[in-house]
Design a protein around this motif. Sequence first.
Motif, PDB file in Angstrom:
ATOM      1  N   TYR A  83       0.805  -1.224   0.000  1.00 27.76           N
ATOM      2  CA  TYR A  83       0.000   0.000   0.000  1.00 27.76           C
ATOM      3  C   TYR A  83       0.836   1.272   0.000  1.00 27.76           C
ATOM      4  O   TYR A  83       0.340   2.346   0.321  1.00 27.76           O
ATOM      5  CB  TYR A  83      -1.030  -0.002   1.146  1.00 27.76           C
ATOM      6  N   PHE A 111      -3.253  -0.556  -9.689  1.00 34.44           N
ATOM      7  CA  PHE A 111      -4.077   0.058  -8.653  1.00 34.44           C
ATOM      8  C   PHE A 111      -3.633   1.485  -8.389  1.00 34.44           C
ATOM      9  O   PHE A 111      -2.437   1.769  -8.312  1.00 34.44           O
ATOM     10  CB  PHE A 111      -3.991  -0.744  -7.345  1.00 34.44           C
ATOM     11  N   ASP A 112      -4.611   2.355  -8.243  1.00 34.11           N
ATOM     12  CA  ASP A 112      -4.316   3.726  -7.872  1.00 34.11           C
ATOM     13  C   ASP A 112      -5.091   4.064  -6.600  1.00 34.11           C
ATOM     14  O   ASP A 112      -5.806   3.217  -6.050  1.00 34.11           O
ATOM     15  CB  ASP A 112      -4.626   4.705  -9.013  1.00 34.11           C
ATOM     16  N   ILE A 113      -4.966   5.282  -6.166  1.00 34.36           N
ATOM     17  CA  ILE A 113      -5.563   5.710  -4.907  1.00 34.36           C
ATOM     18  C   ILE A 113      -7.086   5.526  -4.895  1.00 34.36           C
ATOM     19  O   ILE A 113      -7.676   5.296  -3.851  1.00 34.36           O
ATOM     20  CB  ILE A 113      -5.158   7.179  -4.600  1.00 34.36           C
ATOM     21  N   ARG A 114      -7.700   5.575  -6.065  1.00 36.23           N
ATOM     22  CA  ARG A 114      -9.164   5.393  -6.136  1.00 36.23           C
ATOM     23  C   ARG A 114      -9.544   3.910  -6.200  1.00 36.23           C
ATOM     24  O   ARG A 114     -10.411   3.455  -5.473  1.00 36.23           O
ATOM     25  CB  ARG A 114      -9.716   6.132  -7.351  1.00 36.23           C
ATOM     26  N   SER A 115      -8.905   3.174  -7.090  1.00 33.68           N
ATOM     27  CA  SER A 115      -9.307   1.777  -7.291  1.00 33.68           C
ATOM     28  C   SER A 115      -8.971   0.878  -6.099  1.00 33.68           C
ATOM     29  O   SER A 115      -9.609  -0.150  -5.896  1.00 33.68           O
ATOM     30  CB  SER A 115      -8.681   1.205  -8.563  1.00 33.68           C
ATOM     31  N   VAL A 116      -8.009   1.260  -5.297  1.00 32.70           N
ATOM     32  CA  VAL A 116      -7.643   0.426  -4.152  1.00 32.70           C
ATOM     33  C   VAL A 116      -8.738   0.449  -3.082  1.00 32.70           C
ATOM     34  O   VAL A 116      -8.831  -0.459  -2.262  1.00 32.70           O
ATOM     35  CB  VAL A 116      -6.264   0.835  -3.586  1.00 32.70           C
ATOM     36  N   LYS A 117      -9.600   1.450  -3.135  1.00 30.39           N
ATOM     37  CA  LYS A 117     -10.716   1.518  -2.177  1.00 30.39           C
ATOM     38  C   LYS A 117     -11.615   0.292  -2.279  1.00 30.39           C
ATOM     39  O   LYS A 117     -12.213  -0.134  -1.299  1.00 30.39           O
ATOM     40  CB  LYS A 117     -11.546   2.783  -2.395  1.00 30.39           C
ATOM     41  N   ASP A 118     -11.706  -0.290  -3.480  1.00 30.70           N
ATOM     42  CA  ASP A 118     -12.533  -1.489  -3.674  1.00 30.70           C
ATOM     43  C   ASP A 118     -12.009  -2.674  -2.868  1.00 30.70           C
ATOM     44  O   ASP A 118     -12.734  -3.631  -2.636  1.00 30.70           O
ATOM     45  CB  ASP A 118     -12.588  -1.872  -5.163  1.00 30.70           C
ATOM     46  N   ARG A 119     -10.768  -2.619  -2.456  1.00 28.38           N
ATOM     47  CA  ARG A 119     -10.154  -3.719  -1.699  1.00 28.38           C
ATOM     48  C   ARG A 119     -10.312  -3.543  -0.189  1.00 28.38           C
ATOM     49  O   ARG A 119      -9.996  -4.455   0.570  1.00 28.38           O
ATOM     50  CB  ARG A 119      -8.676  -3.823  -2.044  1.00 28.38           C
ATOM     51  N   GLN A 120     -10.760  -2.383   0.234  1.00 26.54           N
ATOM     52  CA  GLN A 120     -10.927  -2.146   1.666  1.00 26.54           C
ATOM     53  C   GLN A 120     -11.921  -3.144   2.245  1.00 26.54           C
ATOM     54  O   GLN A 120     -12.937  -3.459   1.639  1.00 26.54           O
ATOM     55  CB  GLN A 120     -11.410  -0.725   1.940  1.00 26.54           C
ATOM     56  N   SER A 124      -5.754  -8.783   3.335  1.00 23.86           N
ATOM     57  CA  SER A 124      -4.596  -8.672   2.454  1.00 23.86           C
ATOM     58  C   SER A 124      -3.970 -10.049   2.300  1.00 23.86           C
ATOM     59  O   SER A 124      -3.680 -10.716   3.296  1.00 23.86           O
ATOM     60  CB  SER A 124      -3.575  -7.713   3.064  1.00 23.86           C
TER      61      SER A 124
END
Length: 152
Positions: A83, A111-120, A124
């Motif tokens: 991350y 992955f960018d700062i926006r698309s990584v939100k989908d992984r929240q 991990s």
Amino acid sequence: MLDNLGLPCVPMLTGGKSLHVIVPLQPKATGETVKLFARTVAVRRSEAAPDRYIATMSKARRKGLIFIDWRRSNRGGTAVGPYALRASLGAKLAVSVIWTELRSVRRAGAFDIRSVKDRQGTPSPLQETTISAVTLGHRVLEWLERCGAAAD
């Protein structure tokens, strides 16, 4: 190869140009043993598929091949953390994934700062594997001996 040796591993997209394969190890083996192991894996992989992989750092020789950088396992070798926000256009991040996800990934900066939100909210893969960190035990040491790594 790592699975056959009983070593769990996790791929991590670096957010840049690379994919790191992480084997969570307990801190029991010496740095020299880990380095020898990483080098042997890289060389064996490149010998098994020389049209696809190379373990030699020379940029001229590795054109069109996947470079297996075993030197990351050296003392002082660096790697990006999970991350970590990269200094790149689009705010790319390093993200650990599962092997089947790689089929749909086209680049290490997927992955960018926006698309990584989908992984929240999802575990991990790296965290789950790190919980069961392993040692470079007898099976691995015997494999290194069979490969002739001790004589190199």
